[in-house]
Design an enzyme around this catalytic site. Structure first.
Site, mmCIF file in Angstrom:
data_model
loop_
_atom_site.group_PDB
_atom_site.id
_atom_site.type_symbol
_atom_site.label_atom_id
_atom_site.label_comp_id
_atom_site.label_asym_id
_atom_site.label_seq_id
_atom_site.Cartn_x
_atom_site.Cartn_y
_atom_site.Cartn_z
ATOM 1 N N CYS A 74 0.823 -1.214 0.000
ATOM 2 C CA CYS A 74 0.000 0.000 0.000
ATOM 3 C C CYS A 74 0.855 1.261 0.000
ATOM 4 O O CYS A 74 0.665 2.160 -0.814
ATOM 5 C CB CYS A 74 -0.923 -0.030 1.222
ATOM 6 S SG CYS A 74 -1.956 1.417 1.349
ATOM 7 N N CYS A 83 -1.668 1.763 -2.959
ATOM 8 C CA CYS A 83 -2.636 2.850 -2.746
ATOM 9 C C CYS A 83 -2.022 4.251 -2.742
ATOM 10 O O CYS A 83 -2.511 5.148 -3.423
ATOM 11 C CB CYS A 83 -3.356 2.680 -1.405
ATOM 12 S SG CYS A 83 -3.380 1.040 -0.711
ATOM 13 N N LYS A 115 -0.089 5.456 -5.973
ATOM 14 C CA LYS A 115 -1.104 5.491 -7.037
ATOM 15 C C LYS A 115 -1.985 6.725 -6.904
ATOM 16 O O LYS A 115 -2.234 7.442 -7.869
ATOM 17 C CB LYS A 115 -1.952 4.228 -6.966
ATOM 18 C CG LYS A 115 -3.142 4.263 -7.885
ATOM 19 C CD LYS A 115 -4.204 3.295 -7.464
ATOM 20 C CE LYS A 115 -4.959 3.756 -6.250
ATOM 21 N NZ LYS A 115 -5.895 2.734 -5.754
ATOM 22 N N TYR A 153 -9.603 -3.100 -10.864
ATOM 23 C CA TYR A 153 -9.530 -1.671 -10.576
ATOM 24 C C TYR A 153 -8.146 -1.080 -10.832
ATOM 25 O O TYR A 153 -8.024 0.073 -11.230
ATOM 26 C CB TYR A 153 -10.028 -1.374 -9.144
ATOM 27 C CG TYR A 153 -9.075 -1.740 -8.032
ATOM 28 C CD1 TYR A 153 -8.183 -0.811 -7.527
ATOM 29 C CD2 TYR A 153 -9.065 -3.010 -7.478
ATOM 30 C CE1 TYR A 153 -7.309 -1.146 -6.493
ATOM 31 C CE2 TYR A 153 -8.215 -3.350 -6.447
ATOM 32 C CZ TYR A 153 -7.328 -2.420 -5.958
ATOM 33 O OH TYR A 153 -6.471 -2.747 -4.947
ATOM 34 N N GLU A 160 -7.596 2.194 -13.107
ATOM 35 C CA GLU A 160 -6.987 3.396 -12.522
ATOM 36 C C GLU A 160 -5.754 3.825 -13.315
ATOM 37 O O GLU A 160 -5.568 5.021 -13.583
ATOM 38 C CB GLU A 160 -6.584 3.109 -11.070
ATOM 39 C CG GLU A 160 -7.793 2.943 -10.165
ATOM 40 C CD GLU A 160 -7.446 2.522 -8.742
ATOM 41 O OE1 GLU A 160 -8.255 2.780 -7.846
ATOM 42 O OE2 GLU A 160 -6.373 1.939 -8.521
ATOM 43 N N HIS A 175 -26.325 22.357 -0.011
ATOM 44 C CA HIS A 175 -26.514 22.939 -1.338
ATOM 45 C C HIS A 175 -25.493 24.051 -1.586
ATOM 46 O O HIS A 175 -25.220 24.824 -0.686
ATOM 47 C CB HIS A 175 -27.934 23.510 -1.436
ATOM 48 C CG HIS A 175 -28.269 23.985 -2.802
ATOM 49 N ND1 HIS A 175 -28.484 23.105 -3.853
ATOM 50 C CD2 HIS A 175 -28.406 25.234 -3.299
ATOM 51 C CE1 HIS A 175 -28.747 23.817 -4.936
ATOM 52 N NE2 HIS A 175 -28.709 25.099 -4.641
ATOM 53 N N GLU A 196 -25.703 16.091 -2.543
ATOM 54 C CA GLU A 196 -27.089 16.295 -2.067
ATOM 55 C C GLU A 196 -28.083 15.479 -2.900
ATOM 56 O O GLU A 196 -29.184 15.186 -2.458
ATOM 57 C CB GLU A 196 -27.474 17.775 -2.060
ATOM 58 C CG GLU A 196 -27.639 18.393 -3.429
ATOM 59 C CD GLU A 196 -28.023 19.878 -3.371
ATOM 60 O OE1 GLU A 196 -28.950 20.226 -2.632
ATOM 61 O OE2 GLU A 196 -27.375 20.682 -4.074
HETATM 62 C C1 LIG Z 1 -1.292 -0.835 -7.493
HETATM 63 C C2 LIG Z 1 -2.101 -1.137 -6.282
HETATM 64 C C3 LIG Z 1 -3.023 -0.206 -5.840
HETATM 65 C C4 LIG Z 1 -3.773 -0.469 -4.706
HETATM 66 N N1 LIG Z 1 -4.682 0.467 -4.315
HETATM 67 C C5 LIG Z 1 -5.417 0.257 -3.197
HETATM 68 C C6 LIG Z 1 -6.335 1.238 -2.761
HETATM 69 O O1 LIG Z 1 -6.501 2.296 -3.372
HETATM 70 N N2 LIG Z 1 -7.036 0.997 -1.622
HETATM 71 C C7 LIG Z 1 -6.891 -0.160 -0.915
HETATM 72 O O2 LIG Z 1 -7.531 -0.340 0.119
HETATM 73 N N3 LIG Z 1 -6.025 -1.126 -1.335
HETATM 74 C C8 LIG Z 1 -5.293 -0.935 -2.448
HETATM 75 N N4 LIG Z 1 -4.397 -1.892 -2.861
HETATM 76 C C9 LIG Z 1 -4.326 -3.172 -2.114
HETATM 77 C C10 LIG Z 1 -3.481 -3.031 -0.854
HETATM 78 O O3 LIG Z 1 -2.215 -2.535 -1.199
HETATM 79 C C11 LIG Z 1 -3.359 -4.395 -0.172
HETATM 80 O O4 LIG Z 1 -4.652 -4.918 0.045
HETATM 81 C C12 LIG Z 1 -2.636 -4.308 1.150
HETATM 82 O O5 LIG Z 1 -1.350 -3.775 0.977
HETATM 83 C C13 LIG Z 1 -2.543 -5.700 1.792
HETATM 84 O O6 LIG Z 1 -1.783 -5.645 2.969
HETATM 85 P P1 LIG Z 1 -0.983 -6.920 3.463
HETATM 86 O O7 LIG Z 1 -0.424 -6.567 4.799
HETATM 87 O O8 LIG Z 1 -1.798 -8.131 3.358
HETATM 88 O O9 LIG Z 1 0.202 -7.126 2.411
HETATM 89 P P2 LIG Z 1 1.309 -6.132 1.876
HETATM 90 O O10 LIG Z 1 0.978 -4.723 2.112
HETATM 91 O O11 LIG Z 1 1.591 -6.573 0.490
HETATM 92 O O12 LIG Z 1 2.556 -6.436 2.810
HETATM 93 C C14 LIG Z 1 3.258 -7.634 2.769
HETATM 94 C C15 LIG Z 1 4.691 -7.355 3.156
HETATM 95 O O13 LIG Z 1 5.340 -8.586 3.383
HETATM 96 C C16 LIG Z 1 6.662 -8.533 2.844
HETATM 97 N N5 LIG Z 1 7.100 -9.917 2.622
HETATM 98 C C17 LIG Z 1 6.597 -10.797 1.741
HETATM 99 N N6 LIG Z 1 7.190 -11.999 1.896
HETATM 100 C C18 LIG Z 1 8.087 -11.850 2.909
HETATM 101 C C19 LIG Z 1 8.986 -12.726 3.555
HETATM 102 N N7 LIG Z 1 9.070 -14.001 3.217
HETATM 103 N N8 LIG Z 1 9.786 -12.238 4.553
HETATM 104 C C20 LIG Z 1 9.700 -10.924 4.932
HETATM 105 N N9 LIG Z 1 8.841 -10.050 4.369
HETATM 106 C C21 LIG Z 1 8.041 -10.518 3.368
HETATM 107 C C22 LIG Z 1 6.502 -7.716 1.586
HETATM 108 O O14 LIG Z 1 7.727 -7.156 1.170
HETATM 109 C C23 LIG Z 1 5.502 -6.664 2.057
HETATM 110 O O15 LIG Z 1 6.145 -5.527 2.580
HETATM 111 C C24 LIG Z 1 -3.605 -1.679 -3.991
HETATM 112 C C25 LIG Z 1 -2.669 -2.618 -4.429
HETATM 113 C C26 LIG Z 1 -1.927 -2.352 -5.555
HETATM 114 C C27 LIG Z 1 -0.924 -3.372 -6.016
#
Ligand SMILES: Cc1cc2nc3c(=O)[nH]c(=O)nc-3n(C[C@H](O)[C@H](O)[C@H](O)COP(=O)(O)OP(=O)(O)OC[C@H]3O[C@@H](n4cnc5c(N)ncnc54)[C@H](O)[C@@H]3O)c2cc1C
Length: 459
Positions: free
Chosen positions: A42, A47, A50, A176, A180, A440, A445
């Site tokens: 994110c 997010c 973007k 999405y 976007e 308004h 609205e």
């Molecule tokens: C282009 C794009 C736009 C988005 N826009 C939106 C939006 O507008 N609004 C919204 O709500 N969501 C959006 N999302 C989705 C949102 O980013 C994810 O839903 C959210 O980040 C999920 O969080 P998470 O903690 O599950 O995983 P992540 O945020 O992906 O975090 C996982 C972390 O784990 C780390 N990792 C992975 N494997 C290992 C390992 N083996 N050892 C150590 N570290 C590791 C990764 O490096 C990463 O930092 C978007 C996603 C993308 C790709």
């Protein structure tokens, strides 16, 4: 049995950071391993950057609109390195905030890739750490199909750091992120083609919203190619990319971005050393309390593939940490994540904001649904000369009078629907909407002034 930590978290993204911080705040000894960037997808490649790009891309239309309000704007030009590097500086600032936030909460950050050795052990950089519980919050990774020339494709990971800005671009995908980025490229001045193999993008959204958005995007100059795909990509001697499409045509562009889905990042994570079960697509199977089949191992966020959104990962991480380490959250205060009526936005141009049932879902589920619709020109565009319309839609269950769906395409739709989401989640009826006095003049609205249903849906 004593362990190095109470909780060892793999992945410092939205879900992992929130769970670590809350658990540490409730007295647990916590470590988090992160191998790429603090804050996860994110903050770094999702997010946040973007949305900054969406803001950036909107200026071209604003410059155009300004003339109708009496402004003379000189010849505008766009400099990609400025936007890219300012964005990167802001992301680095946020990385620092995450670092301090975790440090202040008493969470130990371990840099490196974590793998699961057994039900209580994680390895990072060859060192073993034991923990009473392990949380897997590794998120997902863009999935790009193998086709001839696929090495030339960029995904959402690379798009934020492109060396140069493409004059012509193809975005492939119907979700999405594809929608976007087509808007971002178009607004920043690229000749933009959006290719999707289905007959209309944004599957799962309300059909009117999908059709209306497609129409508005096409009016802004995006070339929408539905029922089409790329079969091969060839790099030309001048560096351009020649894409062959399934309809037999060819398109020459400077960049091709795929946004064709994300795969849970569970490969080579050592899960075979445990009883953790994966679904067919590699996501981790958990129960309502985010516990896997291996009782000491939990998972939250994109890796469990429920709803792939940051606020959902945050809610899951928070519920888990509270239930595990907060005695005040036991019994009837046990935390559950409610996946119903999650409001979402698509930062397309114009934006989409949506909540609850689509018309197609409502027709299946409810006996009788009143559909209220308003399709109008935003007041700003009476002078701006911009040919953009706004669509608003309310679905009301006739039996209870409750609003069960609320959808919008138009400026600031995400901001507007977020406010309405509180009311609708709290059970607002159409009568509540009707008795609310509007602000308004606003576009919002219109949501409280739609009096007559456009039609009634019967099951
Ligand atoms: C282009 C794009 C736009 C988005 N826009 C939106 C939006 O507008 N609004 C919204 O709500 N969501 C959006 N999302 C989705 C949102 O980013 C994810 O839903 C959210 O980040 C999920 O969080 P998470 O903690 O599950 O995983 P992540 O945020 O992906 O975090 C996982 C972390 O784990 C780390 N990792 C992975 N494997 C290992 C390992 N083996 N050892 C150590 N570290 C590791 C990764 O490096 C990463 O930092 C978007 C996603 C993308 C790709």
């Amino acid at each position: 049995m004593s362990y190095d930590y109470d909780l060892f978290v793999i992945g410092a993204g939205s879900g992992g950071v929130r769970a670590s911080r809350i658990a540490a705040g409730l007295g647990a000894k916590v470590a988090v391993a992160e191998d790429l960037y603090l804050g996860g997808t994110c903050v770094n490649v999702g997010c946040v950057p973007k949305k900054l790009f969406v803001y950036g891309s909107h200026f071209s239309e604003e410059f155009e609109a300004a003339a109708g309000f009496g402004w003379t704007v000189g010849k505008a030009s766009f400099d990609w390195p400025t936007l890219r590097d300012n964005k990167t500086k802001e992301i680095e600032r946020l990385n620092g905030i995450y670092d301090r936030m975790l440090g202040n909460a008493g969470v130990e950050i371990i840099e490196g890739r974590g793998t699961v050795v057994d039900s209580h052990t994680v390895a990072v950089n060859g060192k073993h750490y034991t923990a009473e519980r392990i949380l897997i919050a590794v998120g997902g990774w863009p999935s790009v199909p193998e086709i001839p020339g696929s090495e030339h494709i960029i995904s959402s990971n690379e798009v934020f750091y492109m060396e140069s800005f493409p004059k012509r671009v193809i975005v492939v995908g119907g979700g999405y992120i594809a929608v976007e980025f087509a808007g971002i490229f178009n607004g920043l001045g690229s000749e933009t083609h959006l290719l999707y193999r289905g007959d209309l993008f944004l599957r799962g959204f309300d059909k009117d919203i999908r059709e209306f958005t497609a129409n508005e995007m096409a009016k802004k100059g995006i070339d929408l190619k539905f029922n089409n795909n790329i079969t091969a990509i060839e790099k030309q001697t001048d560096g351009c990319l020649l894409a062959t499409l399934t309809d037999g045509s060819k398109l020459e562009v400077d960049a091709i971005m795929y946004a064709t889905g994300r795969k849970p990042k569970t490969e080579n994570l050592g899960l075979e050393n445990t009883k953790v079960k994966l679904s067919k697509n590699g996501s981790i199977i958990v129960n309502d309390d985010f516990q896997t089949e291996e009782p000491s191992i939990y998972a939250v966020g994109d890796v469990i593939d429920r709803v792939q959104l940051t606020p959902v990962a945050l809610a899951e991480g928070m519920a888990l940490a509270r239930n595990l380490y907060g005695p005040e959250y036991s019994g009837e205060n046990h935390q559950k994540v409610d996946y119903n009526f999650i409001a979402t936005a698509v930062f397309s141009q114009p934006n989409i904001g949506t909540l609850g049932y689509s018309e197609e879902q409502a027709k299946e589920k409810f006996e009788s649904v009143a559909v209220y619709k308003s399709d109008f020109k935003h007041m700003k565009h009476t002078l701006s000369g911009v040919d953009e319309r706004t669509l608003m839609k309310l679905l009301v269950d006739q039996k209870t009078d409750k609003v069960i769906g609320c959808h919008m395409v138009g400026a600031d739709a995400g901001e507007i629907i977020q406010g309405l989401a509180v009311a609708i989640k709290a059970g607002a009826t159409k009568a509540d909407f009707d008795s609310t006095i509007g602000i308004h003049p606003t576009a919002a609205e219109e949501f409280v002034t739609m009096r007559e249903p456009a039609y009634i849906l019967e099951k």
